[in-house]
Design a protein around this motif. Structure first.
Motif, mmCIF file in Angstrom:
data_model
loop_
_atom_site.group_PDB
_atom_site.id
_atom_site.type_symbol
_atom_site.label_atom_id
_atom_site.label_comp_id
_atom_site.label_asym_id
_atom_site.label_seq_id
_atom_site.Cartn_x
_atom_site.Cartn_y
_atom_site.Cartn_z
ATOM 1 N N GLY A 41 0.807 -1.215 0.000
ATOM 2 C CA GLY A 41 0.000 0.000 0.000
ATOM 3 C C GLY A 41 0.841 1.267 0.000
ATOM 4 N N MET A 42 2.161 1.106 -0.055
ATOM 5 C CA MET A 42 3.052 2.263 -0.015
ATOM 6 C C MET A 42 3.445 2.688 -1.428
ATOM 7 N N ARG A 43 3.529 4.009 -1.583
ATOM 8 C CA ARG A 43 4.005 4.616 -2.831
ATOM 9 C C ARG A 43 5.233 5.446 -2.502
ATOM 10 N N GLN A 44 5.975 5.839 -3.537
ATOM 11 C CA GLN A 44 7.196 6.612 -3.321
ATOM 12 C C GLN A 44 6.938 7.842 -2.474
ATOM 13 N N VAL A 45 5.897 8.567 -2.766
ATOM 14 C CA VAL A 45 5.621 9.817 -2.060
ATOM 15 C C VAL A 45 5.333 9.566 -0.579
ATOM 16 N N LEU A 46 4.631 8.485 -0.268
ATOM 17 C CA LEU A 46 4.328 8.175 1.132
ATOM 18 C C LEU A 46 5.587 7.774 1.892
ATOM 19 N N ILE A 60 -1.014 13.490 4.113
ATOM 20 C CA ILE A 60 -0.947 13.398 5.568
ATOM 21 C C ILE A 60 -2.189 12.682 6.096
ATOM 22 N N ASN A 61 -3.360 13.025 5.564
ATOM 23 C CA ASN A 61 -4.589 12.340 5.980
ATOM 24 C C ASN A 61 -4.470 10.833 5.759
ATOM 25 N N GLU A 62 -3.936 10.441 4.612
ATOM 26 C CA GLU A 62 -3.780 9.019 4.287
ATOM 27 C C GLU A 62 -2.871 8.324 5.304
ATOM 28 N N LEU A 88 8.122 1.973 7.496
ATOM 29 C CA LEU A 88 9.241 2.670 6.864
ATOM 30 C C LEU A 88 10.447 1.746 6.744
ATOM 31 N N ALA A 89 10.766 1.006 7.808
ATOM 32 C CA ALA A 89 11.913 0.086 7.766
ATOM 33 C C ALA A 89 11.710 -0.986 6.689
ATOM 34 N N ASP A 90 10.501 -1.549 6.613
ATOM 35 C CA ASP A 90 10.208 -2.555 5.589
ATOM 36 C C ASP A 90 10.302 -1.941 4.194
ATOM 37 N N SER A 91 9.747 -0.736 4.033
ATOM 38 C CA SER A 91 9.780 -0.059 2.728
ATOM 39 C C SER A 91 11.209 0.216 2.297
#
Length: 150
Positions: free
Chosen positions: A38-43, A76-78, A109-112
């Protein structure tokens, strides 16, 4: 020998053409590396900046990452809804929100970052450390030049 049908002709010496192709390759592999998260570069970028500077406000995060103010609100809401960030009124500027990464956010973050490191290792497998450093420096020079003209 490459046949004429494989030639890009006048595009071959154009840096922008090759940057776009390289970006496409990197982007596709990044998407595959992050599949199911569910993560994207921007997140990931927002989480990384907030993790480095707890209490930073969303306007400052947007400036660091060059994200328009209107887009920052939804990002930020996401992250808050996913319980990866907390948002509290900044005690020094009640019009702003102070951001912090949650424990879950640090795990994500660590996993990403581990996935991104593996992705970059794949994409740059044929590069020496010197070539990789040179590529980063050249890209940073382009970024700075773009920032200077803004």
């Amino acid at each position: 020998m490459v046949g004429d049908q494989d030639s890009v002709g006048a595009l071959d010496p154009l840096v922008g053409y090759h940057l776009r192709r390289a970006f496409g390759a990197f982007s596709g592999d990044f998407t595959a590396a992050m599949e199911g998260t569910g993560m994207r570069q921007v997140l990931v970028g927002v989480l990384a900046v907030v993790a480095r500077s707890p209490g930073i406000n969303q306007g400052a995060v947007g400036r660091v990452l060059d994200i328009k103010r209107a887009n920052m609100v939804s990002l930020i809401n996401e992250l808050v809804e996913a319980k990866l960030l907390t948002r509290e009124t900044d005690p020094q500027d009640r019009r702003a929100f102070a951001l912090a990464v949650t424990d879950r956010g640090r795990e994500v973050l660590a996993d990403s970052l581990a996935r991104i490191e593996a992705h970059e290792a794949r994409m740059l497998a044929g590069f020496t450390e010197t070539e990789r450093a040179a590529l980063l420096e050249l890209l940073r020079r382009i970024e700075r030049r773009a920032g200077d003209s803004a």
